[in-house]
Design a protein around this motif. Structure first.
Motif, short mmCIF file in Angstrom:
data_model
loop_
_atom_site.label_atom_id
_atom_site.label_comp_id
_atom_site.label_asym_id
_atom_site.label_seq_id
_atom_site.Cartn_x
_atom_site.Cartn_y
_atom_site.Cartn_z
N ASN A 105 6.76 13.07 -8.40
CA ASN A 105 8.04 13.67 -8.50
C ASN A 105 9.05 12.57 -7.40
N THR A 106 8.18 12.02 -6.63
CA THR A 106 9.00 11.51 -5.56
C THR A 106 9.94 10.67 -5.75
N PRO A 107 10.78 10.01 -5.55
CA PRO A 107 12.38 9.04 -6.03
C PRO A 107 11.99 7.58 -5.24
N SER A 108 11.73 6.61 -6.01
CA SER A 108 10.95 5.30 -5.00
C SER A 108 11.47 4.11 -5.90
N GLU A 109 12.01 3.12 -5.58
CA GLU A 109 12.84 2.25 -5.91
C GLU A 109 11.93 1.31 -7.01
N PHE A 155 0.76 -1.32 -0.04
CA PHE A 155 0.00 0.20 -0.25
C PHE A 155 0.93 1.55 -0.11
N THR A 156 2.20 1.17 0.11
CA THR A 156 3.12 2.54 0.42
C THR A 156 3.94 1.94 -1.25
N THR A 157 3.75 1.90 -2.23
CA THR A 157 4.20 1.35 -3.37
C THR A 157 3.85 2.86 -4.12
N LYS A 158 4.93 4.05 -4.95
CA LYS A 158 4.83 4.17 -5.92
C LYS A 158 3.15 4.37 -6.64
N GLU A 159 3.22 2.68 -7.24
CA GLU A 159 1.66 2.79 -7.94
C GLU A 159 0.71 2.82 -7.21
N ALA A 160 0.48 2.12 -5.76
CA ALA A 160 -0.26 2.30 -5.12
C ALA A 160 -0.78 3.92 -4.37
N GLN A 161 0.22 4.60 -4.06
CA GLN A 161 0.14 6.03 -3.43
C GLN A 161 -1.00 6.58 -5.04
N ILE A 162 0.09 6.41 -5.69
CA ILE A 162 -0.86 7.39 -7.12
C ILE A 162 -2.14 7.14 -7.17
N GLU A 163 -2.45 5.77 -7.37
CA GLU A 163 -4.28 5.03 -7.33
C GLU A 163 -4.95 5.78 -6.09
N SER A 164 -4.17 5.73 -4.82
CA SER A 164 -5.02 6.32 -4.01
C SER A 164 -5.58 7.49 -4.03
N GLN A 165 -3.94 8.92 -4.82
CA GLN A 165 -4.64 9.48 -4.97
C GLN A 165 -5.33 10.16 -5.69
#
Length: 391
Positions: free
Chosen positions: A91-95, A42-52
């Motif tokens: 724009n937040t760096p992620s793995e 739930f904290t991956t970039k894709e999950a955060q973008i989807e939630s937002q």
């Protein structure tokens, strides 16, 4: 001496409570690993973008359904804020981001601007500098950013040290060592042991060494095994991953209502690696276990009842953890070994925030551990030698 140690090891291995507590500790570590791995999804970039994006859709619906001008303005403000948050997330760096280098460079530029706009006595300035050091090192070593919730093996080791150090490390040491002597006072086994041609100091030393070694094997062994399992599943992570340590904090009094606060001292932190920080944390954890073993062994020599020895040890442990939150007790915390269960915070310097003291440097904490090892052991030795007469 070796024969005595072997004998003590055999007795510990035959105790059901040692085996049961080890299994329970292992299960707790597995549950923590599962919790982190689930939370990570739930904290991956894709999950955060989807939630937002879902939040944006909700605000867009509210804007369409708004009837009054006030409702429209509020919905529009919420929508604008949600869209701005979405851009920040992107724009937040992620793995898991293929463009992580570009995002890291942009983040570095933003951090530099923020850094230049703050005075040196601002605690926020050092926190920004710490992030800046880490991001610059990621670019220099071409290492992908790793989420704080990453279930990779090396990251999980840090979580396990913090999780067990909060309370469970001391509990395991209590179970193993707090009745090492007192358990042999209830039946007349100690009297028989003391009549043998063995120096009393060697008998006590064998019990201390055995309890200390067993505690280290159980606690650190479970931490490493759990981290290796997570590493095999999710990857071990890069041991050279940058991590900032050694942050110093200035303790200042805000006012009578708020009290004291810890402000990070600018330019006090240094750049290290996650492997180096965790290795130092494990070494400190060994010293913590040694101090705890000595202290709870002392209680075991002072109390003849096995159940009373364990009860007193647990009551002391719980009481100290409760008293930690009382402001008047804060000045005493740096001098108690139980304060430093999460040894990683000692290396990073964050322990100074919870204790509101500038004293707990790694060297200071090592001296505290040694003091809590030597003094209780001397008391144990003096009391144990009297059992030759009193038993």
């Amino acid at each position: 001496m070796i024969g005595l140690i072997k004998n003590e090891f055999m007795k510990l291995l035959l105790r059901k409570k040692v085996l049961i507590s080890s299994i329970v500790l292992g299960v707790l570590c597995i549950l923590l690993c599962l919790l982190i791995s689930v939370a990570y999804k739930f904290t991956t970039k894709e999950a955060q973008i989807e939630s937002q994006q879902y939040i944006i859709e909700v605000f867009e619906e509210q804007l369409e359904e708004a009837e009054t001008e006030e409702e429209k303005n509020l919905a529009q403000a919420n929508l604008d804020e949600a869209k701005a948050s979405l851009e920040i997330i992107k724009n937040t760096p992620s793995e898991d981001d293929p463009n992580w280098r570009i995002n890291v460079e942009e983040t570095i530029n933003i951090l530099k601007e923020q850094l230049n706009g703050l005075p040196n006595d601002s605690g926020e300035k050092e926190e920004i500098r710490k992030n800046l050091l880490e991001y610059q090192e990621l670019l220099n070593k071409d290492i992908r950013p790793m989420s704080e919730m990453s279930p990779k093996g090396i990251n999980m080791l840090g979580y396990l040290i913090a999780f067990l150090g909060s309370l469970f490390t001391a509990i395991i040491v209590i179970i193993i060592s707090s009745d090492t002597v007192s358990s042999e006072c209830t039946p007349p086994t100690l009297k028989m042991l003391l009549t043998r041609p063995v120096k009393r100091g060697k008998v006590l030393a064998s019990k201390f060494i055995t309890a200390f070694a067993t505690s280290c094997i159980v606690i650190i062994g479970i931490e490493i095994i759990a981290s290796v399992i997570m590493g095999l599943i999710f990857g071990f992570g890069d041991p050279a991953y940058p991590m900032v340590a050694g942050t110093d904090y200035k303790i200042t009094t805000v006012n009578a209502m708020i009290g004291k606060e810890a402000i990070a001292v600018f330019n006090s932190s240094y750049l290290s690696t996650i492997f180096s920080v965790l290795l130092k944390s494990l070494l400190l954890q060994v010293l913590y276990i040694m101090a705890a073993t000595s202290f709870f062994l002392m209680i075991s020599t002072l109390v003849k009842s096995s159940s009373a020895s364990i009860a007193i040890s647990i009551v002391l442990l719980v009481s100290i953890n409760i008293l930690k939150v009382i402001p008047y007790v804060k000045p005493v915390l740096p001098f108690l070994f139980m304060t430093y269960g999460n040894t990683t915070t000692v290396i990073t310097g964050e322990i100074k925030i919870s204790t509101l003291s500038s004293l707990p440097s790694p060297i200071f904490v090592v001296l505290i551990f040694l003091a809590w090892t030597i003094i209780p052991y001397i008391i144990s030795h003096l009391n144990f030698t009297k059992k030759d007469i009193l038993v």
